[in-house]
Design an enzyme around this catalytic site. Structure first.
Site, mmCIF file in Angstrom:
data_model
loop_
_atom_site.group_PDB
_atom_site.id
_atom_site.type_symbol
_atom_site.label_atom_id
_atom_site.label_comp_id
_atom_site.label_asym_id
_atom_site.label_seq_id
_atom_site.Cartn_x
_atom_site.Cartn_y
_atom_site.Cartn_z
ATOM 1 N N TYR A 75 -1.988 -1.015 10.874
ATOM 2 C CA TYR A 75 -2.040 -1.330 9.437
ATOM 3 C C TYR A 75 -0.768 -0.834 8.752
ATOM 4 O O TYR A 75 -0.123 -1.574 7.994
ATOM 5 C CB TYR A 75 -3.281 -0.657 8.832
ATOM 6 C CG TYR A 75 -3.483 -0.924 7.364
ATOM 7 C CD1 TYR A 75 -3.990 -2.135 6.918
ATOM 8 C CD2 TYR A 75 -3.175 0.051 6.406
ATOM 9 C CE1 TYR A 75 -4.178 -2.377 5.557
ATOM 10 C CE2 TYR A 75 -3.361 -0.183 5.056
ATOM 11 C CZ TYR A 75 -3.871 -1.403 4.635
ATOM 12 O OH TYR A 75 -4.059 -1.635 3.286
ATOM 13 N N SER A 84 0.862 -1.174 0.000
ATOM 14 C CA SER A 84 0.000 0.000 0.000
ATOM 15 C C SER A 84 0.898 1.224 0.000
ATOM 16 O O SER A 84 2.080 1.116 0.369
ATOM 17 C CB SER A 84 -0.857 0.012 1.268
ATOM 18 O OG SER A 84 -1.522 1.241 1.404
HETATM 19 N N1 LIG Z 1 -8.769 -0.706 -0.535
HETATM 20 C C1 LIG Z 1 -7.696 0.053 -0.408
HETATM 21 O O1 LIG Z 1 -7.784 1.302 -0.357
HETATM 22 C C2 LIG Z 1 -6.337 -0.573 -0.364
HETATM 23 C C3 LIG Z 1 -5.230 0.274 -0.524
HETATM 24 C C4 LIG Z 1 -3.957 -0.275 -0.461
HETATM 25 C C5 LIG Z 1 -3.787 -1.620 -0.248
HETATM 26 N N2 LIG Z 1 -4.882 -2.420 -0.082
HETATM 27 C C6 LIG Z 1 -4.641 -3.836 0.188
HETATM 28 O O2 LIG Z 1 -5.279 -4.614 -0.799
HETATM 29 C C7 LIG Z 1 -5.522 -5.920 -0.288
HETATM 30 C C8 LIG Z 1 -6.943 -6.334 -0.640
HETATM 31 O O3 LIG Z 1 -7.864 -5.489 0.015
HETATM 32 P P1 LIG Z 1 -9.173 -4.893 -0.699
HETATM 33 O O4 LIG Z 1 -9.029 -3.430 -0.715
HETATM 34 O O5 LIG Z 1 -9.460 -5.611 -1.936
HETATM 35 O O6 LIG Z 1 -10.247 -5.205 0.444
HETATM 36 P P2 LIG Z 1 -11.402 -6.306 0.549
HETATM 37 O O7 LIG Z 1 -12.360 -6.123 -0.560
HETATM 38 O O8 LIG Z 1 -11.880 -6.182 1.951
HETATM 39 O O9 LIG Z 1 -10.622 -7.672 0.341
HETATM 40 C C9 LIG Z 1 -9.830 -8.229 1.333
HETATM 41 C C10 LIG Z 1 -9.716 -9.701 1.050
HETATM 42 O O10 LIG Z 1 -8.810 -10.291 2.010
HETATM 43 C C11 LIG Z 1 -9.473 -11.425 2.549
HETATM 44 N N3 LIG Z 1 -8.945 -11.808 3.860
HETATM 45 C C12 LIG Z 1 -8.931 -11.128 5.018
HETATM 46 N N4 LIG Z 1 -8.352 -11.877 5.982
HETATM 47 C C13 LIG Z 1 -7.988 -13.053 5.404
HETATM 48 C C14 LIG Z 1 -7.359 -14.228 5.858
HETATM 49 N N5 LIG Z 1 -6.991 -14.388 7.127
HETATM 50 N N6 LIG Z 1 -7.119 -15.234 4.975
HETATM 51 C C15 LIG Z 1 -7.492 -15.108 3.673
HETATM 52 N N7 LIG Z 1 -8.131 -14.035 3.196
HETATM 53 C C16 LIG Z 1 -8.371 -13.005 4.047
HETATM 54 C C17 LIG Z 1 -10.935 -11.052 2.581
HETATM 55 O O11 LIG Z 1 -11.720 -12.232 2.754
HETATM 56 P P3 LIG Z 1 -13.183 -12.238 3.442
HETATM 57 O O12 LIG Z 1 -14.154 -11.906 2.335
HETATM 58 O O13 LIG Z 1 -13.321 -13.623 3.943
HETATM 59 O O14 LIG Z 1 -13.165 -11.206 4.524
HETATM 60 C C18 LIG Z 1 -11.046 -10.439 1.203
HETATM 61 O O15 LIG Z 1 -11.116 -11.445 0.214
HETATM 62 C C19 LIG Z 1 -5.248 -5.859 1.216
HETATM 63 O O16 LIG Z 1 -3.981 -6.415 1.481
HETATM 64 C C20 LIG Z 1 -5.213 -4.354 1.488
HETATM 65 O O17 LIG Z 1 -4.396 -4.039 2.589
HETATM 66 C C21 LIG Z 1 -6.149 -1.939 -0.146
#
Ligand SMILES: NC(=O)c1ccc[n+]([C@@H]2O[C@H](COP(=O)([O-])OP(=O)(O)OC[C@H]3O[C@@H](n4cnc5c(N)ncnc54)[C@H](OP(=O)(O)O)[C@@H]3O)[C@@H](O)[C@H]2O)c1
Length: 274
Positions: A151, A138
């Site tokens: 985080y 991120s």
């Molecule tokens: N959204 C942003 O602004 C942003 C910015 C920078 C980086 N990121 C990073 O991008 C990545 C994906 O996030 P996203 O934004 O796409 O959010 P999201 O839609 O909430 O997706 C997160 C995913 O991670 C899964 N997860 C959480 N804990 C887990 C575990 N213990 N084992 C396996 N899967 C798990 C969730 O599964 P469940 O459906 O079961 O909860 C979901 O599939 C994360 O690493 C986040 O830190 C996001």
């Protein structure tokens, strides 16, 4: 030779879009998730578009699910070309409000989960003398920000891991890529975990930052753009160490590069408090 990709956290957001993008790019894609009941959505798209996507259980907090999943992939396909470490969640709360257990859980998923999954695929990639590991970090892996120290530090740790791994894995022709999205419109903000104490001394700043994050997330970059960047990165002959995604990420990273630490801190304070 059919190429094989594995994506963690494919039930929604960036993982969902990246698994689809990899399959559209010709990879046999294992869309892994901790709750496979959430797999119907991606399987519906796969069916409509005739994509090779298989849903497998993988909870990055649980070593056994990782080992079982990787074993199935190796038994069936004998190779792993791309691993996208995407699973993660967002713990919000100031340092005095976060319990050590909350902090450990944040690292368990966002950092140790990545370490476990990488360790599980490396023997196969090393034997093949090829492979690409994509770590979804991120912009928060490069920049400190109030109310999100758990985080942020989990993503800083991931950046250090990724930078170090690049040296170790390069002799085996295994590439490591860090993806640094800014604010992306996904479930991350709806499912965030808030750690605050009733008598918190940080109520005001916590509410202010949470409100700001909610507003920013509504205007966030679509997750498809992160997926496109991942495909571009893995398809380049010599991938860069880092790929920022989104105008906000570029703006913050440019400011960080061009300013002294104190100038940058004042810039963030101005953005936040004026
Ligand atoms: N959204 C942003 O602004 C942003 C910015 C920078 C980086 N990121 C990073 O991008 C990545 C994906 O996030 P996203 O934004 O796409 O959010 P999201 O839609 O909430 O997706 C997160 C995913 O991670 C899964 N997860 C959480 N804990 C887990 C575990 N213990 N084992 C396996 N899967 C798990 C969730 O599964 P469940 O459906 O079961 O909860 C979901 O599939 C994360 O690493 C986040 O830190 C996001």
């Amino acid at each position: 030779m059919e190429k094989v990709a594995i994506v963690t956290g494919s039930s929604s957001g960036i993982g969902f879009e990246t698994a689809l993008a990899l399959a559209r790019d010709g990879y046999y894609t294992y869309a892994t998730m901790r709750d496979t009941k959430k797999g119907d959505k991606i399987l519906d798209v796969a069916k409509k578009e005739n994509l090779k996507i298989e849903v497998l259980e993988l909870d990055v907090d649980k070593e056994k699910t990782i080992k079982d999943c990787i074993k199935k992939v190796i038994d069936n396909k004998k190779r792993i070309d791309v691993l996208v470490n995407n699973a993660g969640y967002f713990l919000v709360g100031c340092i005095e409000d976060i319990s050590i257990d909350d902090m450990k859980s944040q690292f368990e998923t966002n950092f140790f989960g990545v370490v476990r999954t990488i360790q599980a695929v490396l023997p196969t990639m090393r034997n093949l003398k090829s492979g690409i590991i994509v770590n979804v970090s991120s912009v928060a892996g490069r920049i400190g920000f109030p109310v999100t120290p758990a985080y942020i530090s989990s993503k800083f740790a991931l950046e250090g891991l990724s930078e170090s791994m690049r040296y170790e894995l390069a002799p085996f022709d295994i590439k490591t890529i860090i993806i640094e999205p800014g604010v992306i419109k996904t479930n991350l903000f709806n499912s965030l975990i808030k750690a605050t104490k009733q008598d918190s001394a940080y109520k005001e700043i916590t509410e202010k930052v949470l409100k700001g994050l909610t507003m920013m997330s509504e205007m966030g970059t679509p997750p498809q753009e992160v997926a496109r960047t991942i495909i571009k990165a893995i398809n380049s002959e010599n991938p860069l160490p880092r790929y920022p995604v989104g105008n906000d990420a570029l703006m913050f990273l440019e400011a960080k590069k061009s300013k002294t630490d104190i100038e940058f801190e004042n810039y963030i304070k101005k953005e936040l408090f004026s």
